[in-house]
Design an enzyme around this catalytic site. Structure first.
Site, mmCIF file in Angstrom:
data_model
loop_
_atom_site.group_PDB
_atom_site.id
_atom_site.type_symbol
_atom_site.label_atom_id
_atom_site.label_comp_id
_atom_site.label_asym_id
_atom_site.label_seq_id
_atom_site.Cartn_x
_atom_site.Cartn_y
_atom_site.Cartn_z
ATOM 1 N N MET A 30 0.856 -1.190 0.000
ATOM 2 C CA MET A 30 0.000 0.000 0.000
ATOM 3 C C MET A 30 0.894 1.243 0.000
ATOM 4 O O MET A 30 0.512 2.286 0.537
ATOM 5 C CB MET A 30 -0.926 -0.011 1.213
ATOM 6 C CG MET A 30 -1.902 -1.194 1.156
ATOM 7 S SD MET A 30 -3.411 -0.921 2.082
ATOM 8 C CE MET A 30 -2.773 -0.789 3.717
ATOM 9 N N HIS A 34 9.029 0.885 3.296
ATOM 10 C CA HIS A 34 10.121 0.911 4.274
ATOM 11 C C HIS A 34 10.951 -0.352 4.073
ATOM 12 O O HIS A 34 10.693 -1.137 3.137
ATOM 13 C CB HIS A 34 9.567 1.039 5.695
ATOM 14 C CG HIS A 34 8.495 0.046 6.040
ATOM 15 N ND1 HIS A 34 8.717 -1.321 6.076
ATOM 16 C CD2 HIS A 34 7.178 0.208 6.336
ATOM 17 C CE1 HIS A 34 7.609 -1.938 6.423
ATOM 18 N NE2 HIS A 34 6.648 -1.046 6.559
ATOM 19 N N HIS A 37 9.361 -3.691 3.223
ATOM 20 C CA HIS A 37 8.995 -3.911 1.814
ATOM 21 C C HIS A 37 10.235 -4.230 0.981
ATOM 22 O O HIS A 37 10.197 -5.107 0.109
ATOM 23 C CB HIS A 37 8.305 -2.667 1.232
ATOM 24 C CG HIS A 37 7.039 -2.293 1.929
ATOM 25 N ND1 HIS A 37 6.941 -1.196 2.755
ATOM 26 C CD2 HIS A 37 5.823 -2.876 1.937
ATOM 27 C CE1 HIS A 37 5.717 -1.107 3.232
ATOM 28 N NE2 HIS A 37 5.016 -2.118 2.758
ATOM 29 N N GLY A 150 5.008 -10.113 4.037
ATOM 30 C CA GLY A 150 5.763 -10.151 5.290
ATOM 31 C C GLY A 150 4.978 -10.923 6.347
ATOM 32 O O GLY A 150 3.744 -10.907 6.365
ATOM 33 N N VAL A 179 10.901 -7.764 9.506
ATOM 34 C CA VAL A 179 12.086 -6.900 9.587
ATOM 35 C C VAL A 179 11.883 -5.967 10.782
ATOM 36 O O VAL A 179 10.806 -5.382 10.943
ATOM 37 C CB VAL A 179 12.282 -6.098 8.284
ATOM 38 C CG1 VAL A 179 13.492 -5.176 8.389
ATOM 39 C CG2 VAL A 179 12.449 -7.049 7.100
HETATM 40 O O1 PAF Z 1 -0.188 -5.696 3.739
HETATM 41 C C1 PAF Z 1 -0.577 -4.780 2.979
HETATM 42 O O2 PAF Z 1 0.121 -3.815 2.731
HETATM 43 C C2 PAF Z 1 -1.971 -4.861 2.370
HETATM 44 O O3 PAF Z 1 -2.867 -5.465 3.239
HETATM 45 C C3 PAF Z 1 -1.986 -5.567 0.991
HETATM 46 C C4 PAF Z 1 -1.587 -7.032 1.123
HETATM 47 C C5 PAF Z 1 -1.064 -4.843 0.039
HETATM 48 C C6 PAF Z 1 -3.401 -5.540 0.410
HETATM 49 O O4 PAF Z 1 -3.854 -4.234 0.233
#
Ligand code: PAF
Length: 284
Positions: A30, A34, A37, A150, A179
């Protein structure tokens, strides 16, 4: 790095990758990227995938409008983080491309009953339906071989594994280790909301998880230990549980072997979660 916002361009890009014999790895996000990700992008890169990251703040998984409005947006930083960590294509779909009916309700919903209704699902009704629905759409459009998440959102991972199994998506779901900052706090886009004092108290979550990982005990002993550590930091405990890592059924004192410790707490009004593996020493 290619940046795409149109669904058909995104679909053709991944079609072309598969046609050229490449394996596509999807990392749904979303945004507000950081190091958590980045570790997912690197995991996909290390497996040799063409890495597609999506950045979409999915309104269907926010039951609280203020929470949605406060969600951090850092698109420029996201592009440079993605590019620096080997993302081949960053998809930034528009709201109307993802949910054409929005703000009216979207008639189609993917719902994973049971797993979606406990723990995080109690405090956030409808949240996992929103997550399952958006991830289903991201998988359908992208058609990846592997999808990376994650373990920080361990219940989300379990919901997605169940959905992928039940609907035969034919994609490998890869869970990647949490992390943490040097002090142990699990990275989260919400951590920016913590004051200095709240951040120090928030360390009780990772401390609780680390403590119960040290030695086997019964489920009740682990639960007691988790709660005591959280309460010692004046954290407002939402749950402190030990569960089966697949079904999320609370463990009993006769269970032995691998289980998962889950904690959620409010620290100065900021809701935080953490989790980790535990070993159960069942009573005979
Ligand atoms: O974990 C997230 O950032 C969100 O829940 C995802 C998996 C991208 C779905 O919108």
């Amino acid at each position: 790095m290619r940046v795409i916002s149109e669904v058909e361009e995104w679909r053709s890009f991944t079609d072309a990758q598969r046609a050229a014999g490449r394996r596509v790895g999807l990392v749904p996000t979303m945004g507000a990227l950081h190091a958590g990700h980045s570790s997912l992008f690197e995991a996909a890169k290390n497996r040799g995938d063409v890495v597609i990251a999506t950045s979409f703040v999915n309104p269907r998984q926010f039951e609280d409008h203020d929470d949605l409005a406060r969600y951090p947006h850092t698109p420029e930083n996201d592009r440079s983080v993605a590019e620096a960590h080997g993302v081949d294509c960053l998809v930034e779909p528009t709201l109307s491309a993802m949910w054409p009916a929005y703000p009216d309700p979207t008639p189609t919903t993917v719902s994973v009953r049971g797993l979606s209704d406990v723990f995080e699902g109690v405090a956030r009704p409808g949240h996992f339906d929103g997550v399952a629905s958006v991830v289903a759409k991201l998988l359908i459009v992208t058609g990846p071989c592997r999808v990376y998440f994650g373990e920080k959102d361990f219940q989300q991972l379990a919901v997605i594994r169940q959905m992928v199994h039940d609907l035969s998506f034919g994609v490998e779901v890869v869970g990647c280790a949490i992390v943490r900052d040097a002090d142990g706090l699990a990275l989260s886009s919400r951590n920016v909301r913590l004051s200095e004092d709240a951040r120090r108290r928030a360390l009780a979550l990772s401390r609780a998880i680390a403590r119960v990982a040290q030695a086997p005990a019964t489920a009740s002993e682990h639960r007691h230990d988790l709660r005591a550590t959280l309460e010692s930091a004046d954290a407002d405990v939402v749950y402190a549980e030990v569960v089966d890592p697949v079904t999320f059924t609370p463990s009993s004192d006769t269970d032995s072997g691998d289980a998962r410790a889950l904690v959620a707490a409010l620290v100065d009004g900021v809701r935080l979660i953490d989790n980790g593996p535990v070993l159960l020493k069942g009573e005979q």
